[in-house]
Every structure is written in C-alpha cells, then in structure tokens.
Write an enzyme that holds these catalytic residues in place. Structure first.
Site, PDB file in Angstrom:
ATOM      1  CG  HIS A   1     117.169  26.217 -77.985  1.00  0.00           C
ATOM      2  ND1 HIS A   1     116.305  26.816 -78.880  1.00  0.00           N
ATOM      3  CD2 HIS A   1     116.764  26.615 -76.751  1.00  0.00           C
ATOM      4  CE1 HIS A   1     115.433  27.553 -78.217  1.00  0.00           C
ATOM      5  NE2 HIS A   1     115.688  27.443 -76.915  1.00  0.00           N
ATOM      6  CD  GLU A   2     118.124  26.312 -73.292  1.00  0.00           C
ATOM      7  OE1 GLU A   2     118.245  27.475 -72.863  1.00  0.00           O
ATOM      8  OE2 GLU A   2     117.016  25.810 -73.567  1.00  0.00           O
TER       9      GLU A   2
ATOM     10  CG  HIS B   1     118.157  31.368 -75.601  1.00  0.00           C
ATOM     11  ND1 HIS B   1     117.215  32.131 -76.257  1.00  0.00           N
ATOM     12  CD2 HIS B   1     117.538  30.186 -75.296  1.00  0.00           C
ATOM     13  CE1 HIS B   1     116.086  31.446 -76.365  1.00  0.00           C
ATOM     14  NE2 HIS B   1     116.253  30.264 -75.787  1.00  0.00           N
TER      15      HIS B   1
ATOM     16  CD  GLU C   1     112.562  29.667 -76.403  1.00  0.00           C
ATOM     17  OE1 GLU C   1     112.835  28.482 -76.649  1.00  0.00           O
ATOM     18  OE2 GLU C   1     113.158  30.326 -75.529  1.00  0.00           O
TER      19      GLU C   1
END
Length: 265
Positions: free
Chosen positions: A127-128, A131, A190
């Site tokens: 997920h990070e 980004h 997100e």
C-alpha cells in the site's frame, strides 16, 4: 488588480498543461513537480527521520521486514525507481509505515503487533509503495500549491472590491476546500494505494486475501474512536475491505501465477 489577474492566468495555465497526467488506475492527475525533485525531498526527509528516531537493533525483525520489502519492490516499475530500495525499521509503538520517493521505506515496530503475519505486513508495505508509484505526494503538493494561489487570488479580489463580508467568505471557502476537495482527495489516494498494493503483494507471492484480515485487525485496534468517513482522509476499514474484496479475483490471478512464494517468517 493586474498582479491578481496574472496569478489567475498562471493558475489556469498550470491546470490546463497538467490535466493530461494519469494515475496507474486511469484517474486524471495534477503533477507540477519532477521525479528528481520528489526523490530529493524523499531522501532528505528520510535522512532526518533516521537521525531523529530510534532505529530497531533487532536483527530478526529487520531481516523479516527486509525480506517482505524485497519481494514487493522487485515488482515496482523501473520508471518509478530503478535503484536499490532502502528500508529502515523504527523502534516505535505506533502502528504505521511509509514509503517515500527515491526508494525509501520505513516500518514501525508497532505495526507488527497488528499485521500478524508476512502477508498482512506485505499488504501495508505494498500500500505504501503504491502511494509512491501513483505519485500521490506530487499530486498533493501540487493541489496544495494551486489551492493556496486560488485562495490568495480570491482574497485579493474581495479586498479590491471592498466586500464587507470578505472574511466570512474566505472562512467558508477554506472549510469548503477542506471538506469538498482535500479530504475526498486523501480518501481517493488511500483507495488507489490499496488496489495498487493488492496487486503488488500478489505479484510478490503474498496471499492477497490477508489484506482484508489486516483491516479487520485495524478495526479492532481503532475501536469506535474514529471520525465519520466524510471528515476523514482515510476510508473506514469496512469500506476498504469491501473495495479489496471487489478486486480480489484479479489479485488471486497474480498470486496463483507468482513463481515464488516468500517464506520471510
């Protein structure tokens, strides 16, 4: 007035010249900064964090997280970052992790109390990194820059025309921008990072179904002390689980096709 109109023209030109940028999911993006600028900012911020925060000295924890990160980052496009990613485990109880442009990843030890296996931790790291792949940092800084210019232009127009309630109008605009633009913008980022991370972890050989278990764990930790979703930059865990579930069939295809299933534990 001339200065005000000049700023308004610059604002319009910037929007028109950058509107063609696309995110990995096909969403229109506004990006005003170069990759080299962002990488420099990321490296500087990471160096500061390493100097100011306690770095974990536990070899097993570091090897465990590094193993997961290596399996994830090998599937990051070289156009995003072509070098070797640097990972640091910070000895801190906060349940958090981050990734920065320039190939930097930070994981806090508190996260491993909630992400209880390698697949769940892979969901967070994916997920990070998502980004970074989607250049959300660039997009947020760019939008903030344009919002600040737009607010300044509006304020100057109100003052020039001597509108008596200009301070009330500006206060209303500030709240409107926050609730109507910035917070939904954060929730969009997100959700996008969740989906990019889901594919990354699956390609890396981690079970994508564990991403939903991760957010069940997060919900238990956060309890009921959360803002309404409308006033939060992050979707509620239930929303995230639903979005992940809707994209799970595609993720499972990548997972089943993965030639390596890591055993980082």
């Amino acid at each position: 007035m001339l200065r005000t109109y000049n700023k308004l023209c610059i604002l319009t030109c910037l929007i028109l010249t950058t509107a063609c940028a696309k995110s990995p999911t096909g969403r229109n993006q506004l990006k005003l900064y170069s990759n080299s600028q962002l990488a420099g900012m990321g490296e500087q911020a990471f160096d500061s964090m390493k100097a100011e925060q306690t770095i974990s000295s536990k070899p097993m924890s570091n090897l465990y997280v590094q193993c997961i990160a290596d399996a994830i980052t090998q599937h990051v496009p070289k156009s995003v970052f072509a070098g070797e990613w640097e990972l640091v485990v910070f000895d801190d109880p906060q349940v958090n992790a981050f990734a920065l442009p320039g190939g930097k990843i930070g994981v806090y030890t508190g996260l491993m109390e909630v992400a209880t296996n390698q697949d769940q931790l892979a969901a967070v790291i994916g997920h990070e990194v998502g980004h970074v792949i989607a250049e959300h940092g660039n997009e947020r800084m760019s939008s903030s820059a344009l919002i600040n210019i737009g607010m300044e232009v509006t304020n100057q127009l109100l003052q020039t025309n001597q509108i008596a309630t200009s301070h009330l109008i500006m206060a209303g605009l500030g709240l409107g921008v926050q609730v109507g633009v910035q917070l939904p913008f954060g929730r969009t980022h997100e959700t996008e990072a969740d989906l990019i991370g889901l594919e990354l972890m699956a390609r890396g050989g981690f079970d994508p179904r564990e991403s939903m278990t991760l957010w069940e764990n997060m919900a238990k930790v956060s309890g009921d002390n959360r803002q309404p979703e409308l006033l939060s930059t992050h979707p509620l865990p239930a929303t995230r689980i639903s979005n992940l579930s809707n994209n799970m069939d595609n993720a499972m295809l990548f997972y089943n096709a993965a030639t390596t299933k890591p055993n980082c534990s």
